[in-house]
Design a protein around this motif. Structure first.
Motif, PDB file in Angstrom:
ATOM      1  N   VAL A  64      40.875  39.616  43.579  1.00 37.71           N
ATOM      2  CA  VAL A  64      42.080  38.998  42.855  1.00 37.71           C
ATOM      3  C   VAL A  64      42.071  37.524  42.597  1.00 37.71           C
ATOM      4  N   THR A  65      42.368  36.977  41.786  1.00 35.64           N
ATOM      5  CA  THR A  65      41.935  35.363  41.433  1.00 35.64           C
ATOM      6  C   THR A  65      43.289  34.695  41.536  1.00 35.64           C
ATOM      7  N   ILE A  66      43.371  33.929  42.406  1.00 34.32           N
ATOM      8  CA  ILE A  66      44.331  32.769  42.850  1.00 34.32           C
ATOM      9  C   ILE A  66      44.257  31.518  41.876  1.00 34.32           C
ATOM     10  N   GLY A  67      42.978  30.953  41.747  1.00 33.95           N
ATOM     11  CA  GLY A  67      42.822  29.810  40.995  1.00 33.95           C
ATOM     12  C   GLY A  67      41.432  29.919  40.112  1.00 33.95           C
ATOM     13  N   ARG A  68      41.577  29.588  39.055  1.00 34.02           N
ATOM     14  CA  ARG A  68      40.353  29.565  38.084  1.00 34.02           C
ATOM     15  C   ARG A  68      39.691  28.268  37.873  1.00 34.02           C
ATOM     16  N   THR A  69      38.395  28.227  37.731  1.00 30.66           N
ATOM     17  CA  THR A  69      37.497  27.137  37.444  1.00 30.66           C
ATOM     18  C   THR A  69      38.319  26.243  36.037  1.00 30.66           C
ATOM     19  N   ARG A  70      38.082  25.131  36.157  1.00 36.35           N
ATOM     20  CA  ARG A  70      38.587  24.302  34.872  1.00 36.35           C
ATOM     21  C   ARG A  70      37.962  22.967  34.947  1.00 36.35           C
ATOM     22  N   GLY A  71      37.950  22.281  33.942  1.00 34.42           N
ATOM     23  CA  GLY A  71      37.125  20.979  34.049  1.00 34.42           C
ATOM     24  C   GLY A  71      35.767  20.985  33.442  1.00 34.42           C
ATOM     25  N   ALA A  72      35.383  19.802  33.202  1.00 31.39           N
ATOM     26  CA  ALA A  72      34.109  19.563  32.626  1.00 31.39           C
ATOM     27  C   ALA A  72      32.909  19.303  33.651  1.00 31.39           C
ATOM     28  N   THR A  73      33.265  18.850  34.889  1.00 31.91           N
ATOM     29  CA  THR A  73      32.240  18.526  35.871  1.00 31.91           C
ATOM     30  C   THR A  73      32.441  19.552  36.808  1.00 31.91           C
ATOM     31  N   GLU A  74      31.443  19.674  37.686  1.00 33.26           N
ATOM     32  CA  GLU A  74      31.311  20.490  38.953  1.00 33.26           C
ATOM     33  C   GLU A  74      32.313  20.012  40.199  1.00 33.26           C
ATOM     34  N   ILE A  75      32.655  18.877  40.227  1.00 36.64           N
ATOM     35  CA  ILE A  75      33.663  18.477  41.032  1.00 36.64           C
ATOM     36  C   ILE A  75      35.290  19.088  40.607  1.00 36.64           C
ATOM     37  N   GLU A  76      35.355  19.161  39.271  1.00 38.91           N
ATOM     38  CA  GLU A  76      36.605  19.559  38.715  1.00 38.91           C
ATOM     39  C   GLU A  76      36.807  20.938  38.831  1.00 38.91           C
ATOM     40  N   ARG A  77      35.584  21.783  38.813  1.00 38.42           N
ATOM     41  CA  ARG A  77      35.729  23.131  38.815  1.00 38.42           C
ATOM     42  C   ARG A  77      35.617  23.740  40.189  1.00 38.42           C
ATOM     43  N   LEU A  78      35.768  22.727  41.241  1.00 35.83           N
ATOM     44  CA  LEU A  78      35.864  23.343  42.603  1.00 35.83           C
ATOM     45  C   LEU A  78      37.085  24.075  42.883  1.00 35.83           C
ATOM     46  N   VAL A  79      37.254  25.400  43.148  1.00 35.91           N
ATOM     47  CA  VAL A  79      38.360  26.091  43.553  1.00 35.91           C
ATOM     48  C   VAL A  79      38.530  26.843  44.705  1.00 35.91           C
ATOM     49  N   ASP A  80      37.569  26.520  45.666  1.00 39.25           N
ATOM     50  CA  ASP A  80      37.468  27.399  46.856  1.00 39.25           C
ATOM     51  C   ASP A  80      38.860  27.701  47.664  1.00 39.25           C
ATOM     52  N   ILE A  81      39.278  29.024  47.907  1.00 37.39           N
ATOM     53  CA  ILE A  81      40.479  29.158  48.987  1.00 37.39           C
ATOM     54  C   ILE A  81      40.019  28.233  50.175  1.00 37.39           C
ATOM     55  N   VAL A  82      41.346  27.455  50.506  1.00 39.47           N
ATOM     56  CA  VAL A  82      41.197  26.580  51.597  1.00 39.47           C
ATOM     57  C   VAL A  82      42.375  26.889  52.759  1.00 39.47           C
ATOM     58  N   GLY A  83      41.965  26.542  53.772  1.00 31.61           N
ATOM     59  CA  GLY A  83      42.896  26.442  55.198  1.00 31.61           C
ATOM     60  C   GLY A  83      43.453  27.639  55.273  1.00 31.61           C
ATOM     61  N   ARG A  84      44.507  27.746  55.848  1.00 32.24           N
ATOM     62  CA  ARG A  84      45.477  28.973  56.510  1.00 32.24           C
ATOM     63  C   ARG A  84      45.782  29.586  55.277  1.00 32.24           C
ATOM     64  N   LEU A  85      45.894  31.053  55.347  1.00 33.41           N
ATOM     65  CA  LEU A  85      46.561  31.816  54.837  1.00 33.41           C
ATOM     66  C   LEU A  85      48.037  32.145  55.115  1.00 33.41           C
ATOM     67  N   GLY A  86      49.151  31.983  54.206  1.00 33.47           N
ATOM     68  CA  GLY A  86      50.323  32.669  54.574  1.00 33.47           C
ATOM     69  C   GLY A  86      50.449  34.162  54.558  1.00 33.47           C
ATOM     70  N   ARG A  87      51.133  34.778  55.493  1.00 34.15           N
ATOM     71  CA  ARG A  87      51.269  35.993  55.570  1.00 34.15           C
ATOM     72  C   ARG A  87      52.620  36.657  55.894  1.00 34.15           C
ATOM     73  N   ASP A  88      53.185  37.698  54.910  1.00 37.08           N
ATOM     74  CA  ASP A  88      54.292  38.534  55.332  1.00 37.08           C
ATOM     75  C   ASP A  88      54.224  39.848  55.132  1.00 37.08           C
ATOM     76  N   GLY A  89      53.924  40.452  56.059  1.00 32.68           N
ATOM     77  CA  GLY A  89      53.499  41.863  55.961  1.00 32.68           C
ATOM     78  C   GLY A  89      52.279  41.964  55.346  1.00 32.68           C
ATOM     79  N   ASP A  90      52.227  42.939  54.452  1.00 35.95           N
ATOM     80  CA  ASP A  90      50.805  42.891  53.611  1.00 35.95           C
ATOM     81  C   ASP A  90      50.769  42.005  52.632  1.00 35.95           C
ATOM     82  N   VAL A  91      51.558  40.891  52.293  1.00 31.45           N
ATOM     83  CA  VAL A  91      51.608  40.051  51.314  1.00 31.45           C
ATOM     84  C   VAL A  91      50.833  38.846  51.888  1.00 31.45           C
ATOM     85  N   LEU A  92      49.781  38.467  51.001  1.00 30.40           N
ATOM     86  CA  LEU A  92      49.001  37.262  51.475  1.00 30.40           C
ATOM     87  C   LEU A  92      49.332  36.145  50.472  1.00 30.40           C
TER      88      LEU A  92
END
Length: 391
Positions: free
Chosen positions: A228-256
């Motif tokens: 599943v896609t949380i964030g999509r690449t955007r922008g014209a430069t490689e820096i602007e297109r960075l969209v890695d999932i970062v840091g802690r995940l929030g969890r409530d049961g099976d929902v991430l």
């Protein structure tokens, strides 16, 4: 621009040609140069702290020191035990109630990323790109890795899982280190974020943040179950297109719930492999989730509570702007957030009002506060370990 410098950009090893690597290094150097240029915009000053009436009391329960801790050495909790690693290559496991040392071990080499912890084993990656697993008896095994690692390994189900900077994913036998499977790199972006990503387990599904996506994987075979896609690449430069999932995940049961760097916050049903919602958001730290809310910190220090059901904004707190805030932690009726000056701010989960402020040694809080049993713990870059009991 400053946010990108603090997040540290890097080119994944083996993922690009030498010319692309040279371009990535040149681009990273250009970012640093521009950020330091006197004629450029100045970094906003942290919002001065206002006096706080402690409406929620918290007493210091214990305090320890482990030596300097790098930003990628994220502490890990299992049950009532806290595992920490310092930059020099030493691992310490503490009892969460009283702060007593349960055991220590030395890897014999400085660490680059960690900590993975299942209560018995601690897994880390050294600066020489070795995956090392330690127990109370010392080093259990080592394995050379082909790519740099910025995310703490996950130790679960008798296996050690490693998400590398080139976005490949590998599994090893936790007892002996034998390789079990490897999912090759997905994508060929010349730049990746050199900060912890997302790797966790939900039931019998391994979940990894790969680019701007949450990917559910069969832990026995490495086969992808959902994507599943949380964030999509955007922008014209490689820096602007960075969209890695970062840091802690929030969890409530099976929902991430997760943050895609500088792009979005969203939630997914990990059991069904289905995206629930996403909202545009600009930030670089992980999130916290409950049955009602998703808590997040934006790049400028604005703290948000979003409705867990659909992502609509519930409340906003702007008294901590530009303080380089950590990922949030929900504990009791409060939300605990660290800052770069070593404070831990307690906010009311109901409305975001600040109800207490706790002090450490003045150095930044690593990753964010942790909950160990009924204890709130913060680890600083100087290696201080501070534990409080909210009352």
């Amino acid at each position: 621009m400053n946010l990108l410098v603090k997040s540290r950009l890097s080119a994944p090893l083996g993922a690009v040609s030498s010319s692309r690597r040279r371009y990535a290094l040149w681009l990273s150097a250009l970012v640093v140069a521009l950020a330091g240029c006197a004629s450029g915009p100045k970094k906003p000053q942290p919002t001065p702290l206002e006096p706080v009436v402690p409406l929620v009391a918290a007493r210091l329960a214990w305090q320890q020191s482990v030596g300097v801790v790098d930003a990628l050495l994220v502490p890990a909790v299992h049950g009532n035990a806290l595992a920490l690693a310092n930059a020099a290559g030493s691992v310490t496991v503490f009892d969460g109630d009283g702060g007593q040392v349960r055991w220590r071990a030395d890897a014999g080499a400085p660490f680059a990323a960690g900590v993975g912890f299942d209560g018995q084993r601690v897994a880390l990656v050294t600066r020489d790109n070795e995956l090392v697993v330690l127990t109370a008896r010392g080093v259990a095994w080592r394995q050379r890795l082909p790519a740099r690692v910025y995310t703490a390994p996950l130790v679960a189900g008798g296996r050690v899982f490693v998400l590398a900077g080139d976005r490949s994913l590998s599994a090893f036998d936790a007892d002996h280190g034998a390789p079990l499977w490897k999912q090759p790199s997905r994508g060929s972006d010349p730049l990746v974020l050199q900060q912890p990503g997302a790797l966790t387990a939900v039931g019998n599904t391994l979940v990894a943040g790969i680019g701007g996506r949450l990917v559910g994987i069969d832990p026995d075979t490495g086969r992808v179950r959902w994507d599943v896609t949380i964030g999509r690449t955007r922008g014209a430069t490689e820096i602007e297109r960075l969209v890695d999932i970062v840091g802690r995940l929030g969890r409530d049961g099976d929902v991430l719930c997760a943050r895609a760097f500088q792009a979005a916050v969203g939630c997914a049903d990990a059991a069904a492999g289905r995206l629930l919602w996403t909202q545009a958001a600009d930030g670089a730290t992980g999130v916290q989730a409950s049955a009602e809310h998703v808590y997040a910190v934006e790049a400028n220090g604005r703290v948000l509570a979003l409705a867990r059901a659909d992502g609509r904004r519930v409340w906003t707190q702007e008294r901590l702007l530009h303080r380089t805030l950590s990922a949030p932690l929900a504990i009791g009726r409060t939300l605990a957030i660290g800052d770069a000056q070593g404070h831990v701010h307690l906010l009311a989960r109901a409305d975001g009002s600040i109800v207490n402020r706790l002090s450490t040694d003045g150095s930044p809080i690593v990753d964010g506060p942790l909950r160990v049993g009924n204890t709130l713990v913060a680890v600083t870059r100087n290696g201080g370990v501070f534990a409080w009991r909210p009352e």
